[in-house]
Design a protein around this motif. Structure first.
Motif, mmCIF file in Angstrom:
data_model
loop_
_atom_site.group_PDB
_atom_site.id
_atom_site.type_symbol
_atom_site.label_atom_id
_atom_site.label_comp_id
_atom_site.label_asym_id
_atom_site.label_seq_id
_atom_site.Cartn_x
_atom_site.Cartn_y
_atom_site.Cartn_z
ATOM 1 N N LEU A 131 39.480 43.591 47.840
ATOM 2 C CA LEU A 131 40.054 43.861 46.506
ATOM 3 C C LEU A 131 40.994 42.808 45.841
ATOM 4 O O LEU A 131 40.978 42.166 44.754
ATOM 5 C CB LEU A 131 40.879 45.206 46.468
ATOM 6 C CG LEU A 131 40.183 46.349 46.409
ATOM 7 C CD1 LEU A 131 41.050 47.605 46.463
ATOM 8 C CD2 LEU A 131 39.190 46.626 45.478
ATOM 9 N N GLN A 132 41.840 42.284 46.956
ATOM 10 C CA GLN A 132 42.975 41.299 46.414
ATOM 11 C C GLN A 132 42.510 39.770 46.414
ATOM 12 O O GLN A 132 43.243 39.089 45.986
ATOM 13 C CB GLN A 132 44.112 41.251 47.271
ATOM 14 C CG GLN A 132 44.920 43.024 46.896
ATOM 15 C CD GLN A 132 46.132 43.250 47.378
ATOM 16 O OE1 GLN A 132 46.243 43.119 48.734
ATOM 17 N NE2 GLN A 132 47.118 43.460 46.613
ATOM 18 N N ILE A 133 41.586 39.607 47.411
ATOM 19 C CA ILE A 133 41.189 38.103 47.508
ATOM 20 C C ILE A 133 39.876 37.915 46.825
ATOM 21 O O ILE A 133 39.631 37.045 45.877
ATOM 22 C CB ILE A 133 41.135 37.645 48.954
ATOM 23 C CG1 ILE A 133 42.383 38.288 49.728
ATOM 24 C CG2 ILE A 133 40.841 36.262 49.269
ATOM 25 C CD1 ILE A 133 43.689 37.339 49.462
ATOM 26 N N TYR A 162 39.976 38.997 43.289
ATOM 27 C CA TYR A 162 41.196 38.944 42.640
ATOM 28 C C TYR A 162 41.133 38.517 41.100
ATOM 29 O O TYR A 162 41.817 39.103 40.337
ATOM 30 C CB TYR A 162 41.988 38.109 43.474
ATOM 31 C CG TYR A 162 43.177 37.544 42.709
ATOM 32 C CD1 TYR A 162 44.444 38.523 42.583
ATOM 33 C CD2 TYR A 162 43.440 36.286 42.229
ATOM 34 C CE1 TYR A 162 45.687 38.206 42.021
ATOM 35 C CE2 TYR A 162 44.605 35.969 41.664
ATOM 36 C CZ TYR A 162 45.552 36.849 41.257
ATOM 37 O OH TYR A 162 46.716 36.421 40.592
#
Lengths: 625, 378
Positions: free
Chosen positions: A43-45, A48
């Motif tokens: 999700l975050q990388i 992103y």
């Protein structure tokens, strides 16, 4: 692993077993933690950018900002259409706990009647719950202060200000300016077909009629954008970026508001219209259709009751009589026909005939009467125009034939749109053989031609067409398009746009024009001229032509008696004219419905308007000196 | 004592803080818990829109929960062991009471109104079930025989089904796992574990068609495809994923999370607080937070391993693993791995009852950790 059955607790074995299971549990925890972390990593990388964009999309909203509509000025810079702040009382349904209670409390506070509440509830159904709906569309200053003092009691209810069109001259200019009103579904569809929906994203009103509609593209301007940060409830937290809208162009009209007001005054209580043109540019100096109505009601949504009154009125105020009223032009087109006859060589300046009041064809029993029952005696073309001799023009029409009449009159623009910058225009009708065949599936009769000679029969024209055609005569064939718009106001200075011209009428003999013009002067100045009484003792020399159009046909042997006829069956009074005779600059056409004779009813009004025009002009000139 | 645990005792027993041990507080565990509470308060301040009242209320609750933990830690393990069956029986009775006389709230029947106080018996069961199963299993030699395991499962199933019926899927899940963990830690054979797994997966369709309410089915469907209803039931999870994803590596910074500060995130100070944390502190913050959780879990499991008797071991181990289930289910649902069931992020989410139960559980862990030597000296 197997364990022996033992009765005594083997603590060491149990502890070892437990420790192993704990170890497995830790592995289990580690695997699940890795699962969580890899998902969060994804999700975050990995995604992103995607979520970043969506987060910004959530919080950043681009709000369109409506451009200010261009103002409209008259030729002297007098403001005719302006933008005034209006205050509306808006309710956001979502933010109201008890709508009925709130409405009841507001009704007491601001004296809101049941109709308004019902209208509001209708609007409410069409709107999404988090969008504001107007309960009151126009608050007075007093109402604004009353509500402001009590605002704390009404969360979710607020006063919103916006600029709305205001027409300070009200009904005087309705048929010229038209009006703007709320964009409806039909407008929206047109906008989307034109690819303009984005440009109207914040716009409340759109031109519905008149100049407001015709010059919508110039008046509207370009939408601006405000980039704002909003919260989940759509409330604006702050502005991040602002691209200001480009306001619409300020327009200058050819209309002279004072002349327009004079026209309104002159037509007060009558059914009819006046068009005044600048003969040099084609500019429309005044255009008034009576009765009129106040356009300001439409801007804020006219009540259905009030609209029904306008719609049902037998005086038909919604029609622009100057551009849409189609009348038999009657004798006003005699100069045109005279010119055509001279040009085509059907008659000459010397052609004379004896008018005994009754025109008859060989072997035809029908009698065409002159308006003077005993006739005008010996007449030539000039005198025929001056005294409006019917006999002469019956004969001229008979000799020209419908084909030549139709062709030459079409060159003057009869049966066609003038090209004025108003969409509300009719083209009238210039009859021809082909037209009659198509329209009635009937052959053209010779009798039809004879009536056309005095502008009756199937021939209809609008007052604007008459004004344009007179201007064409004045300009000896140079045809100007009547224009309401003169130009733009840029930084307080008027920039005039060039006049528009149509294909000119080819002239063979210049003398023919002079003869026709002098015959029109004769209408005013000769002893028996039909306009002589009306234009007695003017400070300027003018020329013109009267017309009296029959609305119902009178039986063959019956006399026309105005008093015995119902009002709507009385004659239409017409007048066309121009001034000054030697250096023309002002032309006028007017039609009064069921008013009676053109010379007695229409000509005096035309004279009053000309008087006003020239008086004011001299005043202005002396002021300048 | 195995060699292994002796080593652990020398390494981990807080000899340096004898006064803490004397008042039955495990210092290592306490550090972890305090760290979590600190993170929780910092995140709550951001999630609640800088509302100091909210922080104060949370502080009061944390204080109360700490007091409960401290109180529970003083109770001898033997007393827990003896109380287990009564505690459990009372809990089941109360759950039945809820079923027949319970108070409705938020569409579920979870509360029992005793006139002076309203409380959820399901919270008691979070402790009573592992206590009961641990007590029952530890009466026999480990690993347990099949009939003991079957009975153990029945002890788990009764309250689980009663709570699922309320309906409270999150809590019943936590309670079921706490009981099952006891059986697992007790050494339930792998063959049985596989059998139970198969049976459970067969039970799933039965649950779907006969036990689950419409809204629960909807949640599962939404979980499978949140974008199907972005403004309705999928809204929570979509906004939450946006919050987490847009946090990136470093996060947007404290109080800078647009998703949470601008109120796009629902339930942001309770069940979805992890999304707020992720948005503002990013993946680095998450790793730190998970490290704290792992630390607590490891400390908890070590306490369990060092425990003197089977009952204490099983109870402490189960409570620790259940704590992990909280973390896993909460983070899993907030980040879209699991369907949305109401499980808070332990010691970080705002909320009262479950935190008190959780800290009572840690009180038991502390009791196990600190009373062991007292027992061994006897």
């Amino acid at each position: 692993m197997r364990f022996q059955r033992i009765t005594i607790k083997d603590h060491t074995a149990e502890a070892n077993l437990f420790a192993r299971r704990c170890f497995i549990a830790i592995l289990f925890v580690a695997v699940l933690m890795t699962l969580l972390i890899s998902n969060l990593y994804y999700l975050q990388i990995e995604r992103y950018e995607d979520y970043q964009t969506r987060s910004n999309g959530n919080r950043i909203k681009v709000l369109p900002v409506a451009p200010n509509r261009g103002l409209i000025f008259d030729r002297n810079g007098v403001l005719l259409a302006e933008n005034k702040p209006v205050f509306s009382l808006d309710i956001i349904p979502e933010e109201i706990e008890n709508l009925e209670q709130t409405l009841a409390d507001l009704s007491v506070l601001l004296n809101i009647d049941k109709d308004q509440i019902d209208d509001f509830k209708d609007d409410l159904k069409k709107q999404r719950r988090f969008k504001p709906v107007s309960l009151l569309k126009r608050l007075s200053n007093q109402e604004v202060s009353i509500f402001s003092a009590n605002q704390y009691r009404f969360p979710g209810v607020s006063i919103e200000a916006r600029l709305a069109r205001f027409y300070p001259y009200g009904s005087a200019l309705t048929h010229v300016l038209g009006y703007v009103a709320r964009i409806n579904k039909k407008d929206l569809q047109k906008l989307s077909e034109a690819g303009l929906v984005a440009n109207y994203a914040a716009t409340h009103d759109i031109g519905k009629l008149g100049i407001e509609k015709f010059h919508e593209d110039k008046l509207h301007g370009e939408v601006g954008y405000q980039e704002v940060e909003i919260n989940s409830k759509g409330r604006i937290i702050r502005t991040l970026n602002f691209q200001p809208p480009i306001p619409g162009q300020d327009l200058v009209l050819n209309i002279d508001i004072n002349l327009q007001l004079e026209a309104q005054k002159l037509l007060n209580g009558k059914r009819g219209s006046i068009v005044a043109m600048d003969t040099q540019t084609g500019g429309v100096l005044a255009l008034y259709s009576s009765p009129s109505y106040d356009p300001n009601y439409f801007v804020h949504g006219i009540s259905s009751k009030r609209y029904k009154v306008l719609l049902d009125s037998k005086d038909r105020p919604l029609i622009n009589r100057a551009t849409q009223g189609q009348y038999p032009p009657a004798s006003t087109i005699k100069p045109h026909l005279a010119l055509a006859g001279l040009e085509k060589g059907v008659i000459s300046a010397e052609t004379r005939m004896f008018d005994n009041g009754k025109y008859q064809l060989k072997n035809v029993s029908h009698v065409w009467r002159d308006w003077v029952p005993w006739g005008h005696g010996w007449v030539d073309v000039k005198k025929s125009v001056e005294v409006s001799c019917d006999y002469f023009f019956y004969d001229l029409a008979y000799r020209m034939g419908i084909d030549q009449i139709s062709e030459t009159m079409s060159e003057f623009g009869f049966g066609d749109y003038t090209g004025i910058d108003l969409y509300e225009e009719s083209d009238g009708n210039m009859p021809s053989r082909g037209w009659k065949r198509a329209r009635f599936n009937e052959p053209w009769y010779i009798g039809d031609t004879i009536s056309v000679g005095i502008g009756q029969s199937y021939w209809t024209a609008t007052p604007l067409q008459l004004a344009q055609s007179v201007t064409t005569i004045v300009n000896k064939g140079r045809r100007l398009v009547p224009q309401v718009l003169s130009g733009k106001m840029i930084n307080g200075k008027i920039s005039i746009e060039p006049e528009k011209e149509l294909r000119p009428i080819a002239i063979i003999n210049e003398d023919n024009w002079d003869l026709v013009l002098s015959s029109m002067l004769g209408v005013i100045e000769e002893e028996h001229g039909t306009g002589r009484t009306a234009f007695k003792d003017t400070d300027y020399r003018s020329a013109g032509k009267t017309g009296t159009a029959q609305v119902v046909s009178i039986a063959q042997d019956a006399e026309y008696d105005a008093d015995s006829l119902k009002e709507e069956h009385r004659d239409n009074a017409m007048y066309v004219g121009y001034a000054p005779y030697d250096t023309p600059e002002f032309s006028v056409a007017l039609a009064l419905e069921n008013a009676g004779g053109g010379g007695s009813q229409a000509a005096p009004i035309a004279r009053n308007l000309m008087d006003y025009y020239f008086e004011n002009k001299t005043q202005q000139l002396s002021k300048h000196d | 004592m195995t060699e292994n645990s002796a080593w652990l005792r020398t390494k981990l027993t807080p000899n340096s803080q004898p006064w803490l041990a004397r008042i039955h507080v495990d210092g290592l565990l306490l550090i972890g818990l305090l760290a979590l509470m600190g993170v929780g308060l910092v995140t709550l301040y951001a999630a609640g829109g800088q509302d100091m009242d909210l922080i104060q209320r949370q502080l009061v609750r944390l204080g109360l929960a700490m007091a409960v933990m401290f109180f529970v830690a003083q109770i001898p393990i033997l007393a827990f062991q003896r109380m287990s069956i009564y505690f459990y029986a009372a809990g089941v009775l109360m759950l039945l009471g809820v079923l027949f006389f319970g108070v409705m709230g938020k569409g579920a029947q979870r509360w029992l109104d005793l006139g002076f106080v309203r409380f959820q018996p399901s919270e008691i069961m979070k402790l009573a079930v592992p206590m009961m199963v641990a007590w029952y299993i530890s009466r026999f030699n480990l690993p347990p025989k099949i009939r003991h395991i079957i009975l153990g499962f029945i002890f788990v199933a009764v309250p689980t089904l009663l709570i699922a019926k309320q309906p409270d899927l999150g809590t019943s899940l936590l309670i079921a796992s706490s009981g099952i963990f006891v059986l697992f830690l007790a050494g339930m054979s792998w063959r049985l574990i596989s059998l139970v797994t198969v049976l459970a997966s067969l039970f799933a369709p039965v649950m779907w068609f006969f036990l689950m309410k419409e809204y629960q089915k909807q949640r599962v469907l939404t979980f499978l495809n949140p974008e199907s209803d972005p403004l309705g039931s999928g809204y929570h999870i979509i906004q939450s994923k946006i919050a987490i994803g847009s946090g990136g590596v470093q996060g947007k910074g404290w109080l800078q999370g647009t998703q949470s500060q601008l109120e796009f995130l629902p339930e942001r100070h309770t069940d979805f607080i992890f999304a707020v944390f992720s948005e503002e502190f990013g993946l680095l913050g998450i790793l730190a937070l998970l490290a704290v959780y792992c630390y607590i879990i490891i400390v908890g499991l070590l306490i369990a391993m060092r425990a003197q008797d089977a009952y204490a071991k099983l109870l402490a181990g189960s409570l620790t693993l259940t704590f992990f289930v909280y973390v896993f289910v909460n983070i899993g649902m907030v980040s879209g791995l699991l369907p949305v069931v109401g499980v808070p992020l332990p010691l970080v989410s705002y909320g009262g009852t479950s935190m008190v139960t959780l800290m009572a559980g840690f009180g038991i862990l502390m009791a196990v950790s600190t009373q062991k030597r007292l027992v061994s000296r006897q």
